[in-house]
Design a protein around this motif. Structure first.
Motif, PDB file in Angstrom:
ATOM      1  N   ASP A 145       0.838  -1.192   0.000  1.00  0.00           N
ATOM      2  CA  ASP A 145       0.000   0.000   0.000  1.00  0.00           C
ATOM      3  C   ASP A 145       0.875   1.244   0.000  1.00  0.00           C
ATOM      4  O   ASP A 145       1.009   1.936   1.001  1.00  0.00           O
ATOM      5  CB  ASP A 145      -0.935   0.013   1.203  1.00  0.00           C
ATOM      6  N   GLY A 146       1.498   1.532  -1.142  1.00  0.00           N
ATOM      7  CA  GLY A 146       2.286   2.751  -1.265  1.00  0.00           C
ATOM      8  C   GLY A 146       3.644   2.635  -0.603  1.00  0.00           C
ATOM      9  O   GLY A 146       4.433   1.759  -0.904  1.00  0.00           O
ATOM     10  N   ARG A 147       3.910   3.519   0.341  1.00  0.00           N
ATOM     11  CA  ARG A 147       5.223   3.596   0.980  1.00  0.00           C
ATOM     12  C   ARG A 147       5.474   2.377   1.853  1.00  0.00           C
ATOM     13  O   ARG A 147       4.561   1.817   2.434  1.00  0.00           O
ATOM     14  CB  ARG A 147       5.287   4.833   1.875  1.00  0.00           C
ATOM     15  N   PRO A 148       6.755   1.989   1.968  1.00  0.00           N
ATOM     16  CA  PRO A 148       7.071   0.900   2.888  1.00  0.00           C
ATOM     17  C   PRO A 148       6.877   1.352   4.341  1.00  0.00           C
ATOM     18  O   PRO A 148       7.054   2.522   4.665  1.00  0.00           O
ATOM     19  CB  PRO A 148       8.548   0.599   2.612  1.00  0.00           C
ATOM     20  N   SER A 149       6.546   0.409   5.187  1.00  0.00           N
ATOM     21  CA  SER A 149       6.374   0.725   6.606  1.00  0.00           C
ATOM     22  C   SER A 149       7.751   0.890   7.246  1.00  0.00           C
ATOM     23  O   SER A 149       8.784   0.603   6.640  1.00  0.00           O
ATOM     24  CB  SER A 149       5.607  -0.390   7.307  1.00  0.00           C
ATOM     25  N   LYS A 150       7.772   1.314   8.505  1.00  0.00           N
ATOM     26  CA  LYS A 150       9.029   1.472   9.223  1.00  0.00           C
ATOM     27  C   LYS A 150       9.745   0.133   9.309  1.00  0.00           C
ATOM     28  O   LYS A 150      10.963   0.047   9.127  1.00  0.00           O
ATOM     29  CB  LYS A 150       8.746   2.022  10.623  1.00  0.00           C
ATOM     30  N   ARG A 151       8.996  -0.933   9.540  1.00  0.00           N
ATOM     31  CA  ARG A 151       9.568  -2.279   9.617  1.00  0.00           C
ATOM     32  C   ARG A 151      10.175  -2.682   8.268  1.00  0.00           C
ATOM     33  O   ARG A 151      11.277  -3.239   8.217  1.00  0.00           O
ATOM     34  CB  ARG A 151       8.476  -3.249  10.040  1.00  0.00           C
ATOM     35  N   ASP A 152       9.454  -2.391   7.174  1.00  0.00           N
ATOM     36  CA  ASP A 152       9.962  -2.699   5.835  1.00  0.00           C
ATOM     37  C   ASP A 152      11.244  -1.934   5.545  1.00  0.00           C
ATOM     38  O   ASP A 152      12.203  -2.481   4.991  1.00  0.00           O
ATOM     39  CB  ASP A 152       8.917  -2.359   4.773  1.00  0.00           C
ATOM     40  N   ARG A 153      11.274  -0.652   5.913  1.00  0.00           N
ATOM     41  CA  ARG A 153      12.479   0.158   5.675  1.00  0.00           C
ATOM     42  C   ARG A 153      13.672  -0.392   6.442  1.00  0.00           C
ATOM     43  O   ARG A 153      14.779  -0.477   5.923  1.00  0.00           O
ATOM     44  CB  ARG A 153      12.224   1.615   6.069  1.00  0.00           C
ATOM     45  N   ARG A 154      13.458  -0.780   7.684  1.00  0.00           N
ATOM     46  CA  ARG A 154      14.559  -1.350   8.482  1.00  0.00           C
ATOM     47  C   ARG A 154      15.047  -2.651   7.870  1.00  0.00           C
ATOM     48  O   ARG A 154      16.242  -2.917   7.825  1.00  0.00           O
ATOM     49  CB  ARG A 154      14.115  -1.572   9.927  1.00  0.00           C
ATOM     50  N   SER A 155      14.123  -3.451   7.391  1.00  0.00           N
ATOM     51  CA  SER A 155      14.494  -4.704   6.741  1.00  0.00           C
ATOM     52  C   SER A 155      15.308  -4.438   5.472  1.00  0.00           C
ATOM     53  O   SER A 155      16.329  -5.088   5.226  1.00  0.00           O
ATOM     54  CB  SER A 155      13.238  -5.506   6.411  1.00  0.00           C
TER      55      SER A 155
END
Length: 144
Positions: A115-125
């Motif tokens: 859904d659009g931008r990556p979440s904080k968890r996705d960015r850290r991953s």
């Protein structure tokens, strides 16, 4: 509809509400996406009652027969009286819609997964993977 015997193609496409502006109609005509009586046309080509116009609205091809001419852009019900879509065109549109429903565009499923931008968890991953790759890459470099 009035007593006009012919009018410009771009103006008719605009009046019949195929395109929102005349400049959009001209753009589509110049890209050879509009033909009149199976021949390439220019925006200034004169259209008469009885002519057959093939065009594309987005990815939807349509073939219509000119039933009337109007110098003004009116409401949609009035504009629909200016043309009649051919039976072959209607059948082709329905076939394409069914085909699209059964086999959707592969890229459209990508947008549904994220859904659009990556979440904080996705960015850290992603950062973790990126740093691991950079560490491996820089470790193989001897620095001299």
């Amino acid at each position: 509809m009035s007593e006009i015997s012919s009018m410009r193609l771009d103006k008719w496409l605009w009046a019949a509400r195929f395109y929102k502006t005349r400049s959009l109609a001209v753009e589509q005509i110049s890209k050879n996406r509009v033909t009149v009586n199976a021949a390439a046309a220019k925006a200034s080509r004169e259209v008469r009652v009885g002519d057959t116009i093939a065009l594309r609205q987005g990815n939807v091809p349509k073939t219509v027969r000119v039933m009337g001419l109007s110098a003004m852009r009116g409401p949609a019900p009035v504009a629909q009286q200016l043309y009649q879509e051919t039976a072959e065109s209607v059948a082709e549109r329905e076939r394409l819609a069914e085909q699209h429903r059964l086999a959707p565009e592969p890229a459209s499923t990508i947008a549904l997964q994220h859904d659009g931008r990556p979440s904080k968890r996705d960015r850290r991953s992603m950062d973790r993977v990126r740093h691991q790759w950079n560490d491996r890459w820089s470790a193989s470099w001897d620095g001299n």
